[in-house]
Design a protein around this motif. Structure first.
Motif, PDB file in Angstrom:
ATOM      1  N   ASN A  47       0.836  -1.199   0.000  1.00  0.00           N
ATOM      2  CA  ASN A  47       0.000   0.000   0.000  1.00  0.00           C
ATOM      3  C   ASN A  47       0.875   1.255   0.000  1.00  0.00           C
ATOM      4  OD1 ASN A  47      -2.484   1.311  -0.032  1.00  0.00           O
ATOM      5  ND2 ASN A  47      -2.498   1.539   2.196  1.00  0.00           N
ATOM      6  N   LYS A  48       1.926   1.251   0.807  1.00  0.00           N
ATOM      7  CA  LYS A  48       2.831   2.401   0.850  1.00  0.00           C
ATOM      8  C   LYS A  48       3.589   2.540  -0.466  1.00  0.00           C
ATOM      9  CE  LYS A  48       3.552   2.874   5.779  1.00  0.00           C
ATOM     10  NZ  LYS A  48       4.538   2.924   6.876  1.00  0.00           N
ATOM     11  N   ALA A  49       3.990   1.433  -1.059  1.00  0.00           N
ATOM     12  CA  ALA A  49       4.698   1.471  -2.340  1.00  0.00           C
ATOM     13  C   ALA A  49       3.790   2.028  -3.434  1.00  0.00           C
ATOM     14  CB  ALA A  49       5.185   0.082  -2.708  1.00  0.00           C
ATOM     15  N   ARG A  50       2.530   1.615  -3.437  1.00  0.00           N
ATOM     16  CA  ARG A  50       1.573   2.105  -4.437  1.00  0.00           C
ATOM     17  C   ARG A  50       1.356   3.607  -4.268  1.00  0.00           C
ATOM     18  NH1 ARG A  50      -3.578   3.290  -3.921  1.00  0.00           N
ATOM     19  NH2 ARG A  50      -3.718   2.264  -1.907  1.00  0.00           N
ATOM     20  N   LYS A  51       1.194   4.057  -3.027  1.00  0.00           N
ATOM     21  CA  LYS A  51       0.974   5.482  -2.774  1.00  0.00           C
ATOM     22  C   LYS A  51       2.210   6.301  -3.131  1.00  0.00           C
ATOM     23  CE  LYS A  51      -2.610   5.167   0.735  1.00  0.00           C
ATOM     24  NZ  LYS A  51      -3.005   5.545   2.103  1.00  0.00           N
ATOM     25  N   ALA A  52       3.396   5.773  -2.853  1.00  0.00           N
ATOM     26  CA  ALA A  52       4.630   6.480  -3.193  1.00  0.00           C
ATOM     27  C   ALA A  52       4.778   6.614  -4.699  1.00  0.00           C
ATOM     28  CB  ALA A  52       5.832   5.763  -2.602  1.00  0.00           C
ATOM     29  N   ALA A  87       2.295   6.680  -6.906  1.00  0.00           N
ATOM     30  CA  ALA A  87       1.289   7.642  -7.358  1.00  0.00           C
ATOM     31  C   ALA A  87       1.733   9.071  -7.055  1.00  0.00           C
ATOM     32  CB  ALA A  87      -0.045   7.348  -6.689  1.00  0.00           C
ATOM     33  N   LYS A  88       2.352   9.259  -5.904  1.00  0.00           N
ATOM     34  CA  LYS A  88       2.826  10.587  -5.528  1.00  0.00           C
ATOM     35  C   LYS A  88       3.943  11.047  -6.461  1.00  0.00           C
ATOM     36  CE  LYS A  88       4.268  13.198  -1.484  1.00  0.00           C
ATOM     37  NZ  LYS A  88       4.585  13.162  -0.056  1.00  0.00           N
ATOM     38  N   ALA A  89       4.832  10.146  -6.831  1.00  0.00           N
ATOM     39  CA  ALA A  89       5.917  10.482  -7.753  1.00  0.00           C
ATOM     40  C   ALA A  89       5.368  10.836  -9.129  1.00  0.00           C
ATOM     41  CB  ALA A  89       6.900   9.326  -7.855  1.00  0.00           C
ATOM     42  N   GLN A  90       4.362  10.109  -9.591  1.00  0.00           N
ATOM     43  CA  GLN A  90       3.761  10.406 -10.890  1.00  0.00           C
ATOM     44  C   GLN A  90       3.055  11.757 -10.854  1.00  0.00           C
ATOM     45  OE1 GLN A  90       1.269   7.003 -11.600  1.00  0.00           O
ATOM     46  NE2 GLN A  90       2.915   5.835 -12.578  1.00  0.00           N
ATOM     47  N   ALA A  91       2.354  12.056  -9.751  1.00  0.00           N
ATOM     48  CA  ALA A  91       1.665  13.336  -9.627  1.00  0.00           C
ATOM     49  C   ALA A  91       2.672  14.476  -9.602  1.00  0.00           C
ATOM     50  CB  ALA A  91       0.805  13.350  -8.371  1.00  0.00           C
ATOM     51  N   SER A  92       3.791  14.268  -8.953  1.00  0.00           N
ATOM     52  CA  SER A  92       4.833  15.283  -8.892  1.00  0.00           C
ATOM     53  C   SER A  92       5.411  15.552 -10.278  1.00  0.00           C
ATOM     54  CB  SER A  92       5.929  14.841  -7.935  1.00  0.00           C
ATOM     55  OG  SER A  92       6.984  15.758  -7.926  1.00  0.00           O
ATOM     56  N   ALA A  93       5.650  14.504 -11.037  1.00  0.00           N
ATOM     57  CA  ALA A  93       6.176  14.663 -12.389  1.00  0.00           C
ATOM     58  C   ALA A  93       5.173  15.407 -13.272  1.00  0.00           C
ATOM     59  CB  ALA A  93       6.507  13.305 -12.988  1.00  0.00           C
ATOM     60  N   LYS A  94       3.899  15.100 -13.122  1.00  0.00           N
ATOM     61  CA  LYS A  94       2.852  15.768 -13.895  1.00  0.00           C
ATOM     62  C   LYS A  94       2.777  17.245 -13.519  1.00  0.00           C
ATOM     63  CE  LYS A  94      -0.940  15.710 -16.447  1.00  0.00           C
ATOM     64  NZ  LYS A  94      -0.924  15.554 -17.880  1.00  0.00           N
ATOM     65  N   ALA A  95       2.967  17.551 -12.233  1.00  0.00           N
ATOM     66  CA  ALA A  95       2.933  18.934 -11.775  1.00  0.00           C
ATOM     67  C   ALA A  95       4.090  19.730 -12.369  1.00  0.00           C
ATOM     68  CB  ALA A  95       2.981  18.979 -10.254  1.00  0.00           C
ATOM     69  N   VAL A  96       5.258  19.136 -12.434  1.00  0.00           N
ATOM     70  CA  VAL A  96       6.415  19.808 -13.033  1.00  0.00           C
ATOM     71  C   VAL A  96       6.135  20.100 -14.500  1.00  0.00           C
ATOM     72  CG1 VAL A  96       8.822  19.472 -13.724  1.00  0.00           C
ATOM     73  CG2 VAL A  96       8.094  18.867 -11.416  1.00  0.00           C
ATOM     74  N   GLU A  97       5.562  19.134 -15.193  1.00  0.00           N
ATOM     75  CA  GLU A  97       5.231  19.311 -16.610  1.00  0.00           C
ATOM     76  C   GLU A  97       4.212  20.431 -16.797  1.00  0.00           C
ATOM     77  OE1 GLU A  97       2.841  16.652 -19.834  1.00  0.00           O
ATOM     78  OE2 GLU A  97       4.370  15.620 -18.645  1.00  0.00           O
ATOM     79  N   ASN A  98       3.191  20.465 -15.952  1.00  0.00           N
ATOM     80  CA  ASN A  98       2.157  21.495 -16.062  1.00  0.00           C
ATOM     81  C   ASN A  98       2.697  22.880 -15.729  1.00  0.00           C
ATOM     82  OD1 ASN A  98       0.149  19.823 -16.940  1.00  0.00           O
ATOM     83  ND2 ASN A  98      -0.682  19.444 -14.911  1.00  0.00           N
ATOM     84  N   ARG A  99       3.614  22.969 -14.769  1.00  0.00           N
ATOM     85  CA  ARG A  99       4.198  24.269 -14.449  1.00  0.00           C
ATOM     86  C   ARG A  99       4.973  24.809 -15.634  1.00  0.00           C
ATOM     87  NH1 ARG A  99       5.032  22.098  -9.213  1.00  0.00           N
ATOM     88  NH2 ARG A  99       7.137  21.426  -9.749  1.00  0.00           N
TER      89      ARG A  99
END
Length: 57
Positions: free
Chosen positions: A8-13, A15-27
């Motif tokens: 569960n922690k690995a899955r959440k980590a 997802a968080k890394a993917q969201a962070s990468a998407k945020a960098v791209e959007n910025r």
């Protein structure tokens, strides 16, 4: 022996890394100030007027 892995922690980590990468791209894509947008629009207008003025009949 292998270390215990909480899936569960690995899955959440992941997802968080993917969201962070998407945020960098959007910025990079959308994070421009109003002044930068206006300057780009003025540059486009200047180029367009220059091309229209150089057009042959």
């Amino acid at each position: 022996m292998a270390d215990i892995l909480n899936l569960n922690k690995a899955r959440k980590a992941r997802a968080k890394a993917q969201a962070s990468a998407k945020a960098v791209e959007n910025r990079a894509k959308f994070g421009r100030t109003k002044a930068q947008k206006a300057a780009d629009e003025a540059e486009r207008a200047r180029i367009s007027e220059n091309l229209d003025g150089a057009r042959r009949e």
